[in-house]
Write a protein that holds these residues in place. Structure first.
Motif, PDB file in Angstrom:
ATOM      1  N   ALA A  76      14.014 -19.313   7.881  1.00 16.23           N
ATOM      2  CA  ALA A  76      14.551 -18.342   8.939  1.00 16.23           C
ATOM      3  C   ALA A  76      13.574 -17.844   9.834  1.00 16.23           C
ATOM      4  N   ASN A  77      14.292 -17.308  10.947  1.00 15.01           N
ATOM      5  CA  ASN A  77      13.593 -16.712  12.124  1.00 15.01           C
ATOM      6  C   ASN A  77      14.368 -15.826  12.734  1.00 15.01           C
ATOM      7  N   LYS A  78      13.801 -14.620  13.175  1.00 14.99           N
ATOM      8  CA  LYS A  78      14.708 -13.829  13.907  1.00 14.99           C
ATOM      9  C   LYS A  78      13.840 -12.636  14.711  1.00 14.99           C
ATOM     10  N   THR A  79      14.170 -12.253  15.740  1.00 16.09           N
ATOM     11  CA  THR A  79      13.628 -11.309  16.504  1.00 16.09           C
ATOM     12  C   THR A  79      14.012  -9.766  16.434  1.00 16.09           C
TER      13      THR A  79
ATOM     14  N   TRP B 200      18.068  -7.302   7.189  1.00 15.43           N
ATOM     15  CA  TRP B 200      18.045  -8.785   7.214  1.00 15.43           C
ATOM     16  C   TRP B 200      17.381  -9.576   6.012  1.00 15.43           C
TER      17      TRP B 200
ATOM     18  N   LYS C  86       7.564 -17.788  18.054  1.00 18.42           N
ATOM     19  CA  LYS C  86       7.939 -18.398  17.201  1.00 18.42           C
ATOM     20  C   LYS C  86       6.994 -19.253  16.170  1.00 18.42           C
TER      21      LYS C  86
END
Length: 378
Positions: free
Chosen positions: A61-64, A78, A137
């Protein structure tokens, strides 16, 4: 399996039934969870990873998020949804100037496991990965994978005095630079054919103000050190080195937070940018070895004048300087080697808590010379 068999077609199941199947049948047991964070001035790029019981890492998972308090709250919410609450999660980030401090303090206040890694460690690890594209990322993914594969120490909030030392010494450095520029302006104004008298008066007033602020900062530093006995002891030990004074010792301790993240001399020299960069390939490519300068510029700058003083007044550092100059003939290169040696010795003395002894190596040589006749007699 009994739970599955007792459900007939058309029967309603619980909401978390699919999650139950994924966690207990489709997936292996999770033994480690890591959130790797690439920190910038305005945003946090986060990557989640986990390690299964077969020691296979997985990034999933990735998020900013914004680098603000609201962003920190959203980040924790999150992560709570995306991770297994039964397994503790470790946050890993690199020490990027001052931008990581707010998040680090926030996570520490809320009791999360946190590891802060020196930037050169992450960059060296990133080169070993088969990644051609360098973005925020991919950087967060590399940090996550680094945290999954390595056993990292937990970060502890440094003493407030180290932060104050760093703030004061950096403020003084800015004042000294500004004063140098102002003095150059004064010299240029005075050497003109028709100097403007009022401009000269204003420039001199600025120089007087900067001198006054410089003295105030030095007085505040001395008072700050005097109020802390442990800090005072460290300063006395480091100042026993030739050429090193109170201001230099304060810069070293402030920039390294009392050598909090430093484990050995090699890490310290790399953090300061004194590590050697060399490029050679076959017989055609032979680049000159240079220091990388990819590190803390304040540490390198602080070691310049103490190294010159040590070369003049201490026989040991003078011998190092003479030997290197006779080898390649470049005085500045030899002086940089003395700067590096002096910085390494600050770490050694501070960790061992012993003062610098000029006669240590002389006594050691005399002891070895005394042993040689005994060996011949035996």
């Amino acid at each position: 399996m009994r739970y599955i068999q007792n459900n007939h077609p058309g029967d309603k199941t619980k909401r978390d039934f699919s999650l139950f199947i994924i966690k207990n049948i489709g997936m292996k047991k999770i033994v480690k969870q890591v959130a790797g964070i690439d920190v910038a001035q305005k945003e946090l790029v986060v990557c989640l990873g986990r390690m299964s019981d077969d020691w296979s890492p997985q990034l999933y998972a990735n998020k900013t998020f914004c680098n603000t308090t609201k962003g920190f709250i959203a980040l924790l919410q999150w992560i709570k949804k995306m991770t297994d609450e039964a397994v503790s999660i470790r946050f890993v980030m690199e020490a990027t100037g001052i931008y990581h401090e707010s998040l680090a303090y926030y996570l520490d206040e809320h009791g999360f496991e946190l590891s802060i890694v020196l930037p050169n460690k992450i960059s060296n690890y990133f080169r070993t990965l088969d990644v051609k594209t360098v973005t925020d990322k991919t950087a967060s993914e590399a940090i996550t994978q680094f945290g999954l594969e390595r056993k990292l120490d937990c970060w502890q909030r440094p003493k407030g005095i180290y932060k104050k030392l760093r703030q004061l010494t950096r403020e003084r450095d800015q004042i000294v630079q500004e004063r140098t520029v102002t003095k150059n302006q004064l010299h240029a104004e005075q050497t003109e054919a028709e100097p403007h008298k009022k401009s000269i008066v204003r420039i001199r007033q600025r120089i007087t103000l900067l001198d006054k602020q410089d003295k105030e900062i030095q007085a505040e530093l001395a008072l700050l050190i005097k109020e802390d006995e442990e800090m005072q002891g460290l300063i006395i030990i480091i100042c026993s080195l030739p050429g090193v004074g109170l201001l230099t010792a304060a810069i070293v301790l402030g920039e390294t937070s009392g050598f909090e993240l430093i484990r050995n001399k090699r890490q310290l020299t790399s953090y300061a940018g004194f590590d050697i960069k060399e490029k050679q390939s076959g017989t055609s490519v032979k680049g000159k070895p240079r220091i990388s300068k990819k590190g803390n510029k304040y540490l390198r700058k602080a070691m310049h004048l103490p190294a010159l003083a040590a070369i003049r007044h201490d026989e040991r550092f003078k011998a190092i300087f003479v030997r290197l100059v006779s080898k390649h003939g470049i005085k500045m290169k030899a002086a940089v080697a003395v700067q590096r040696k002096l910085l390494e010795m600050t770490f050694t003395l501070a960790t061992k808590k012993v003062k610098y002894d000029k006669t240590h190596f002389i006594n050691q040589e005399e002891t070895e010379n005394n042993k040689e006749p005994n060996k011949k007699a035996a």
